[in-house]
Design an enzyme around this catalytic site. Structure first.
Site, mmCIF file in Angstrom:
data_model
loop_
_atom_site.group_PDB
_atom_site.id
_atom_site.type_symbol
_atom_site.label_atom_id
_atom_site.label_comp_id
_atom_site.label_asym_id
_atom_site.label_seq_id
_atom_site.Cartn_x
_atom_site.Cartn_y
_atom_site.Cartn_z
ATOM 1 N N SER A 82 -4.123 -5.765 7.442
ATOM 2 C CA SER A 82 -2.944 -4.913 7.360
ATOM 3 C C SER A 82 -1.680 -5.774 7.305
ATOM 4 C CB SER A 82 -2.927 -3.944 8.549
ATOM 5 O OG SER A 82 -1.993 -2.922 8.352
ATOM 6 N N ASP A 239 -6.602 0.816 4.730
ATOM 7 C CA ASP A 239 -6.310 -0.211 5.737
ATOM 8 C C ASP A 239 -7.568 -0.876 6.296
ATOM 9 O OD1 ASP A 239 -5.327 -1.686 7.844
ATOM 10 O OD2 ASP A 239 -4.056 -0.088 8.629
#
Length: 428
Positions: A82, A239
């Site tokens: 991320s 993600d």
């Protein structure tokens, strides 16, 4: 050449010819004694915290080896999830501008530029709600109106500074986890794999956008990439924190696979010889001590409340914290069990409260607060997971994270110099 380790044969060098097609800043472990890993957690705007820590580490390396020293010169693998994946790209993508006259293999960013980058761009990546979009208006929009942010600014920003740079064009080996929502399985983008599997050699911009596509915050990212035979492979990604918000074990696993495969760049390192591993793992802070939720509250929640409750996303908080903690716990167990705990440094703060624990509050006050958290974290004592309680506790030695990073910087500097002394290319 160290007689105890033996010399590197010409056949071994020829077997690693694929590395010669890459511009790399770090000589392989086969020339040294260690394999070095840097790992950076996910956490949205809280990437400011590791940015502060990394700036300090790089400054210590520059004190030892000169102002041109960069983190990419010292780590065999840099992994990130991320926001950590974005930082990885900043630290490892090559600067094509030609601004470094003395050294062409310099990264786009110095570590000290990470925090200013976040301070400048975060308000546009995470625009704060106003007017009717505050309070209940924001709640309704988030529940029925798609992701909180459209991601356009982030996409344009990442594509702008990374361009068409591919994974294998990074200046050291990179490991970035994502999650394929179509196949319901993790996708680990690894330089080691991409060298031999063209389908996985995606653009760094696509990888960064994908690993940052946190559910409810940013839209999922779809792209295709061709393999060596021209066949297109489709990726439908979100993600990487869904699978590995703390990517430390992902990085260790990728290295271990290369050792098992007897990749000559790994030299004579054994998969279980953790005395030969050096790992620095940096977190983005945790809200665990805030105790935001309890069983009485959760017992009344339905689907919507688990997804969105009082400005938070409980289900994501639970998954993120659980994955984050389990990886640190498992890493600590392995290094302590193999009597190598001094080779593993985990730096994190589990006491974030209020807005500091959010991943997207980009007010000037909150961002300045995160900088202060990072600076204070340097002064805190080194802590490890207690294997019985599962909680962090300071180690017996009275050593701060700042002092530990100084020690690791010295080890990294010595390892780099050892590799250079053993490299045929660098001998005069």
């Amino acid at each position: 050449m160290d007689t105890e380790r033996g010399s590197i044969s010409s056949s071994e060098i020829s077997r690693t010819a694929h590395l010669q097609d890459r511009t790399v800043a770090c000589l392989p472990p086969s020339y040294g004694q260690l394999v070095t890993i840097l790992s950076i957690d996910g956490g949205g705007i809280r990437g400011i915290i590791p940015g502060t820590i990394l700036a300090y580490l790089e400054s210590q390396l520059q004190e030892l080896d000169g102002e041109e020293a960069r983190l990419v010169d010292y780590f065999d693998v840099i992994s990130g999830t991320s926001t950590g994946g974005l930082i990885v790209a900043m630290l490892t993508a090559q600067d094509q501008s030609g601004g470094h006259s003395r050294n062409s293999n310099r990264p786009l960013f110095e570590a000290k530029e990470i925090v200013p980058f976040y301070l400048k761009h975060s308000p546009k990546i995470f625009p704060q709600p106003r007017g009717i979009f505050c309070g209940w208006g924001e709640t309704i929009v988030r529940l029925v109106g798609g992701p909180k942010f459209n991601g356009k600014y982030l996409h344009d920003l990442v594509e702008g500074f990374l361009g068409d740079t591919k994974l294998t064009q990074s200046l050291t080996n990179v490991v970035i986890p994502c999650f394929d929502i179509k196949k319901l399985q993790p996708v680990i983008f690894s330089s080691y794999q991409a060298v031999n599997n063209q389908a996985m050699n995606a653009k760094l911009s696509d990888i960064c956008i994908s690993t940052s596509a946190a559910p409810t915050f940013f839209p999922a990212h779809r792209f295709t990439n061709e393999d060596s035979e021209g066949i297109k492979h489709e990726f439908n990604l979100i993600d990487g924190g869904i699978a590995a918000n703390n990517p430390t074990l992902c990085a260790i696993a990728e290295v271990t696979k290369q050792i098992i495969k007897k990749n000559p760049v790994m030299g004579d390192i054994s998969p279980l010889d953790f005395t030969r591993f050096l790992v620095i793992s940096i977190g983005t802070g945790s809200i665990r001590n805030q105790e935001k939720y309890n069983a009485k509250m959760a017992s009344k929640w339905g689907l919507m409340c688990w997804v969105f409750e009082s400005g938070s996303t409980p289900i994501l908080d639970c998954y993120s914290e659980a994955i984050h903690d389990m990886v640190d716990y498992q890493s600590s167990v392995v290094f302590q069990a193999l009597r190598s705990e001094k080779n593993y440094l985990r730096i994190d703060d589990d006491s974030l409260k209020g807005d500091l624990g959010s991943v997207d509050i980009s007010t000037e006050k909150n961002m300045e607060g995160l900088v202060e958290v990072g600076e204070a974290l340097l002064k805190k004592r080194v802590s490890r997971v207690n294997l019985e309680s599962g909680h962090y506790q300071p180690i017996s030695e009275n050593v701060t994270n700042e002092e530990a990073l100084k020690r690791f910087a010295k080890v990294l500097s010595e390892e780099r110099k050892l590799r250079e002394s053993r490299s045929p290319k660098l001998k005069i």
